[in-house]
Design an enzyme around this catalytic site. Structure first.
Site, PDB file in Angstrom:
ATOM      1  N   HIS A 140       0.796  -1.290   0.057  1.00 34.73           N
ATOM      2  CA  HIS A 140      -0.259  -0.314  -0.213  1.00 34.73           C
ATOM      3  C   HIS A 140       1.037   1.337   0.327  1.00 34.73           C
ATOM      4  O   HIS A 140       2.204   1.173   0.964  1.00 34.73           O
ATOM      5  CB  HIS A 140      -0.986  -0.290   1.049  1.00 34.73           C
ATOM      6  CG  HIS A 140      -1.437   1.127   1.633  1.00 34.73           C
ATOM      7  ND1 HIS A 140      -1.493   2.013   1.882  1.00 34.73           N
ATOM      8  CD2 HIS A 140      -3.133   1.166   1.297  1.00 34.73           C
ATOM      9  CE1 HIS A 140      -2.763   3.075   1.965  1.00 34.73           C
ATOM     10  NE2 HIS A 140      -3.745   1.806   1.587  1.00 34.73           N
ATOM     11  N   ASP A 217       2.994  -4.642   7.982  1.00 31.61           N
ATOM     12  CA  ASP A 217       1.742  -4.359   8.048  1.00 31.61           C
ATOM     13  C   ASP A 217       0.475  -4.561   8.023  1.00 31.61           C
ATOM     14  O   ASP A 217       0.071  -5.199   6.764  1.00 31.61           O
ATOM     15  CB  ASP A 217       1.829  -3.586   6.323  1.00 31.61           C
ATOM     16  CG  ASP A 217       0.406  -2.648   6.112  1.00 31.61           C
ATOM     17  OD1 ASP A 217      -0.985  -2.843   6.970  1.00 31.61           O
ATOM     18  OD2 ASP A 217       0.278  -1.695   5.137  1.00 31.61           O
ATOM     19  N   GLN A 220      -4.948  -5.341   6.513  1.00 32.29           N
ATOM     20  CA  GLN A 220      -5.685  -5.745   6.492  1.00 32.29           C
ATOM     21  C   GLN A 220      -5.431  -7.312   6.466  1.00 32.29           C
ATOM     22  O   GLN A 220      -6.253  -8.288   6.161  1.00 32.29           O
ATOM     23  CB  GLN A 220      -5.280  -6.692   4.813  1.00 32.29           C
ATOM     24  CG  GLN A 220      -5.638  -4.860   3.991  1.00 32.29           C
ATOM     25  CD  GLN A 220      -7.159  -4.276   4.230  1.00 32.29           C
ATOM     26  OE1 GLN A 220      -8.249  -5.135   4.582  1.00 32.29           O
ATOM     27  NE2 GLN A 220      -7.242  -2.740   3.744  1.00 32.29           N
ATOM     28  N   LYS A 243     -10.256  -0.708   9.976  1.00 31.66           N
ATOM     29  CA  LYS A 243     -10.437  -1.985   8.997  1.00 31.66           C
ATOM     30  C   LYS A 243     -11.423  -2.969   9.991  1.00 31.66           C
ATOM     31  O   LYS A 243     -11.089  -4.073   9.605  1.00 31.66           O
ATOM     32  CB  LYS A 243      -9.553  -1.833   8.450  1.00 31.66           C
ATOM     33  CG  LYS A 243      -9.081  -0.901   7.412  1.00 31.66           C
ATOM     34  CD  LYS A 243      -7.863  -0.822   6.793  1.00 31.66           C
ATOM     35  CE  LYS A 243      -7.385   0.111   6.271  1.00 31.66           C
ATOM     36  NZ  LYS A 243      -7.723   0.482   4.866  1.00 31.66           N
ATOM     37  N   CYS A 381      -4.730   2.461  -3.740  1.00 33.31           N
ATOM     38  CA  CYS A 381      -3.890   2.941  -2.919  1.00 33.31           C
ATOM     39  C   CYS A 381      -2.247   2.388  -3.238  1.00 33.31           C
ATOM     40  O   CYS A 381      -1.947   1.776  -2.251  1.00 33.31           O
ATOM     41  CB  CYS A 381      -3.779   2.729  -1.688  1.00 33.31           C
ATOM     42  SG  CYS A 381      -5.017   4.633  -1.549  1.00 33.31           S
TER      43      CYS A 381
HETATM   44  N1  PMP Z   1      -1.611  -0.323   4.856  1.00 33.52           N
HETATM   45  C1  PMP Z   1      -2.527  -1.157   4.222  1.00 33.52           C
HETATM   46  C2  PMP Z   1      -3.094  -3.287   3.574  1.00 33.52           C
HETATM   47  C3  PMP Z   1      -4.004  -0.623   3.739  1.00 33.52           C
HETATM   48  O1  PMP Z   1      -5.255  -1.721   3.487  1.00 33.52           O
HETATM   49  C4  PMP Z   1      -4.334   0.633   4.315  1.00 33.52           C
HETATM   50  C5  PMP Z   1      -5.843   0.909   4.341  1.00 33.52           C
HETATM   51  N2  PMP Z   1      -6.222   0.977   2.669  1.00 33.52           N
HETATM   52  C6  PMP Z   1      -3.568   0.793   4.646  1.00 33.52           C
HETATM   53  C7  PMP Z   1      -2.222   0.615   5.157  1.00 33.52           C
HETATM   54  C8  PMP Z   1      -2.902   2.254   5.474  1.00 33.52           C
HETATM   55  O2  PMP Z   1      -4.360   2.221   6.329  1.00 33.52           O
HETATM   56  P1  PMP Z   1      -5.006   3.858   7.032  1.00 33.52           P
HETATM   57  O3  PMP Z   1      -5.146   4.410   6.281  1.00 33.52           O
HETATM   58  O4  PMP Z   1      -5.770   3.192   7.964  1.00 33.52           O
HETATM   59  O5  PMP Z   1      -3.455   4.127   7.557  1.00 33.52           O
END
Ligand code: PMP
Length: 423
Positions: A140, A217, A220, A243, A381
């Site tokens: 991401h 990270d 998910q 999430k 993203c």
């Molecule tokens: N890493 C992953 C794998 C994500 O899916 C996301 C959110 N789509 C993020 C990081 C960023 O998370 P946040 O916007 O809650 O900071």
């Protein structure tokens, strides 16, 4: 028309072993009863953010009504109550990810802030010109840009481990990219764009064999499976509350105590100090050192309620239920002529990314929306992932524990409608 969920029975055997009453679970989520354009909502945008159960909503409400005050500051009754609840939430998160001690849990705004915190404190202290930081091609943006910024600031190089056409990290390449210049590795546990579950244990082992600390990270991963940071042996682990059925604006960073306690502060201000004078400020121990200013008190407490909710259902039962549902969705969509799945890794969670021949993903998203079906269309993203597959965007259906086979059938019917329109 005979609906697919009646005709097929994919994954039901595991669901039978762990009875999972999805109809009852759905009652916990007020938003799932909404109608959109006169149609019952089918919410398949869970990788972006999940809906919230009543227990989380109620805890937020109760906190503001019954025991709200600032934390760590007051000697008065309400401040002590709020502080107790805030610190109890930290212990809940500690248990949720299997950390050794509550002080290893720092409350942050979310995954993005957690990664930026590590990059600008631990990273700045460790990475120098000529060094390398290793990520993967399926990150991401929030697990790319902070490292890119760190590399720009220090003169280090960002190295990227490639993925194959199924959307899996090529492990031999990963291992080769780890070398004596690698100072840090960061990787996604479950890809938000492809659903790939990375073999993080193996990757961490490879990194540690070269003395490279690892950030995972887990944004998910936590809503879909049990995570144990000690079993993974990662050095840092980050995730977002929103999430995993918790509120927005709160998340957690796990950091191994020896690393966390040696790191400089992220932001300066109240709460993060032991003493302040104009001559010298002494910093507090973690986690306070990294929680400058008034934190998201109610967010943290409600995140604790989300942890309780997930643990009440059982992470393993959730994983099994969702795995059956994902198989069902994957099979149903790949059976539709003209639909191409993007990301076909052997181990996946939650996400089906796809394209419909002749239709732009944004148009697909708009047409499905009119059918009451919420999916995401875009690059999620993760533009480098889109580049890898040579597409500007995909349609992404992302599942959560409250989704059903009937909803997948509605998605498949919606896809047929798109195809009718685009002829
Ligand atoms: N890493 C992953 C794998 C994500 O899916 C996301 C959110 N789509 C993020 C990081 C960023 O998370 P946040 O916007 O809650 O900071």
């Amino acid at each position: 028309m005979a609906m697919l969920h009646e005709a097929k029975n994919i994954g039901s055997s595991s669901a039978e072993k762990h009875p999972f009453d999805v109809d009852k679970i759905r009652q916990d989520f007020p938003a799932l009863g909404l109608r959109v354009y006169g149609k019952p909502l089918v919410y398949l945008d869970n990788a972006a953010s999940t809906q919230k159960p009543v227990s989380v909503l109620d805890e937020e409400d109760r906190c503001y009504r019954e025991y709200y005050s600032n934390v760590h500051r007051g000697v008065h009754y309400l401040s002590q109550k709020a502080t107790e609840a805030y610190e109890q939430a930290r212990r809940k998160v500690q248990g949720f990810v299997g950390a050794a001690r509550p002080e290893e849990i720092v409350f942050v705004r979310g995954t993005t802030e957690g990664i930026n915190l590590v990059a600008s404190t631990f990273g700045r202290g460790r990475v120098e010109a000529g060094d390398e930081v290793l990520i993967t091609e399926m990150e991401h943006h929030s697990n790319i840009v902070p490292w890119q910024m760190l590399c720009e600031q220090t003169g280090a190089t960002l190295r990227v481990a490639p993925i194959d056409d199924r959307g899996e990290v090529i492990l031999e390449e990963y291992e080769k990219l780890l070398n004596e210049r690698t100072r840090l590795a960061a990787m996604v546990y479950v890809s938000n764009a492809l659903g790939t579950i990375n073999p993080v244990e193996r990757m961490i082992e490879m990194a540690h064999a070269q003395d490279v600390p690892v950030l995972v990270d887990g944004a998910q991963a936590v809503p879909h499976m049990k995570v144990d940071v000690q079993a993974l042996d990662c050095d840092f682990f980050v995730f977002s509350g929103h999430k995993m059925f918790g509120p927005t604006g709160i998340g957690a960073l796990y950091g191994r105590w020896d690393l966390l306690s040696a790191m400089p502060p992220y932001q300066g201000g109240g709460e993060m100090i032991r003493s302040v004078s104009f001559a010298k400020t002494e910093y507090a121990e973690p986690p306070a050192r990294f929680e400058a200013g008034t934190p998201n008190i109610v967010g943290a407490i409600a995140l604790g309620a989300a942890v309780d909710y997930l643990q009440g259902l059982g992470l393993e039962a959730i994983r099994q239920y969702e795995s059956g549902l994902l198989d069902y969705a994957t099979e149903a969509l790949s059976a539709v002529p003209g639909v191409r799945l993007v990301g076909t890794a052997t181990h996946r969670a939650s996400v089906v990314s796809f394209l419909i021949e002749g239709a732009h993903p944004h148009d697909v998203g708009t047409i499905l929306d009119r059918e009451g079906i919420a999916v995401r269309a875009g690059h999620h993203c993760a533009q480098p992932v889109m580049d890898h597959f040579g597409v500007p965007a995909t349609v992404r259906a992302s599942l959560a524990l409250y989704n059903t086979r009937q909803e997948i059938d509605r998605l498949v019917t919606g896809v047929a409608k798109v195809q009718e329109i685009f002829g």
